[in-house]
Scaffold this motif. Sequence first.
Motif, short mmCIF file in Angstrom:
data_model
loop_
_atom_site.label_atom_id
_atom_site.label_comp_id
_atom_site.label_asym_id
_atom_site.label_seq_id
_atom_site.Cartn_x
_atom_site.Cartn_y
_atom_site.Cartn_z
N ASP A 67 0.84 -1.19 0.00
CA ASP A 67 0.00 0.00 0.00
C ASP A 67 0.88 1.24 0.00
OD1 ASP A 67 0.87 0.39 2.64
OD2 ASP A 67 -1.04 -0.22 3.54
N GLY A 68 0.28 2.41 0.01
CA GLY A 68 1.01 3.66 -0.06
C GLY A 68 1.92 3.92 1.13
N GLU A 69 1.66 3.24 2.24
CA GLU A 69 2.49 3.41 3.44
C GLU A 69 3.61 2.38 3.51
OE1 GLU A 69 -0.13 3.40 6.79
OE2 GLU A 69 -1.25 5.13 6.06
N GLY A 70 3.67 1.50 2.51
CA GLY A 70 4.73 0.50 2.47
C GLY A 70 4.41 -0.81 3.16
N HIS A 71 3.17 -0.96 3.66
CA HIS A 71 2.77 -2.23 4.27
C HIS A 71 2.60 -3.26 3.17
CE1 HIS A 71 1.28 0.73 7.33
NE2 HIS A 71 2.13 -0.02 8.03
N GLU A 72 3.23 -4.40 3.32
CA GLU A 72 3.25 -5.42 2.27
C GLU A 72 2.40 -6.63 2.61
OE1 GLU A 72 7.40 -6.34 1.68
OE2 GLU A 72 7.76 -4.45 0.63
N LEU A 73 1.91 -7.25 1.56
CA LEU A 73 1.15 -8.50 1.67
C LEU A 73 1.80 -9.53 0.77
CD1 LEU A 73 -1.36 -10.19 2.51
CD2 LEU A 73 -2.47 -9.27 0.46
N ASP A 74 2.33 -10.59 1.36
CA ASP A 74 2.82 -11.73 0.60
C ASP A 74 1.64 -12.67 0.35
OD1 ASP A 74 5.26 -10.61 1.18
OD2 ASP A 74 6.05 -12.33 2.26
N ARG A 75 1.74 -13.45 -0.72
CA ARG A 75 0.74 -14.47 -1.04
C ARG A 75 -0.68 -13.91 -1.09
NH1 ARG A 75 2.75 -17.07 3.44
NH2 ARG A 75 0.68 -17.70 4.04
N GLY A 76 -0.83 -12.71 -1.68
CA GLY A 76 -2.14 -12.10 -1.81
C GLY A 76 -3.06 -12.84 -2.76
N PHE A 77 -2.52 -13.81 -3.50
CA PHE A 77 -3.35 -14.63 -4.38
C PHE A 77 -4.22 -15.57 -3.57
CE2 PHE A 77 0.78 -16.59 -3.88
CZ PHE A 77 0.46 -17.87 -3.45
N GLU A 78 -3.92 -15.73 -2.27
CA GLU A 78 -4.78 -16.50 -1.37
C GLU A 78 -5.88 -15.55 -0.91
OE1 GLU A 78 -2.40 -18.10 1.80
OE2 GLU A 78 -1.12 -19.20 0.40
N ALA A 79 -7.10 -15.81 -1.35
CA ALA A 79 -8.20 -14.87 -1.15
C ALA A 79 -8.38 -14.48 0.32
CB ALA A 79 -9.49 -15.45 -1.71
N SER A 80 -8.27 -15.42 1.23
CA SER A 80 -8.49 -15.10 2.65
C SER A 80 -7.47 -14.09 3.16
CB SER A 80 -8.47 -16.37 3.50
OG SER A 80 -7.22 -17.02 3.39
#
Length: 115
Positions: A56-69
């Motif tokens: 996001d714009g604040e630099g918070h990252e999400l790994d494995r976002g392809f996992e819907a949950s």
Amino acid sequence: MIPLTLYTTLGCHLCSQLEGLLGLLCREPVALDRVEISEDQALMARYGVRIPVLADGEGHELDRGFEASRLVAWLAEREWLDEEGWEALRRQWEGEEAPREVRGAQRRGGRRYLG
């Protein structure tokens, strides 16, 4: 408009899956900045085994976002989740509903393009 960065590489099918989920699950249109990691050794070292990585714009990252949950939780935390879209996707997976068209998708030559 939701500004997001996607760390990706050419031919990443999981990245394509994540982009499709974003189109279904975000309650606002997404401005997706795709960063090709294969052209930068530092990015390869950081993201090579983690892609797709969404930030996001604040630099918070999400790994494995392809996992819907995981994506749903991340979007909900930021108040970007389209609850109706999530419910429709869940019903579709359970066979109760026909697939929903992705917002912002364009069809050209039989292929779907996002953004």
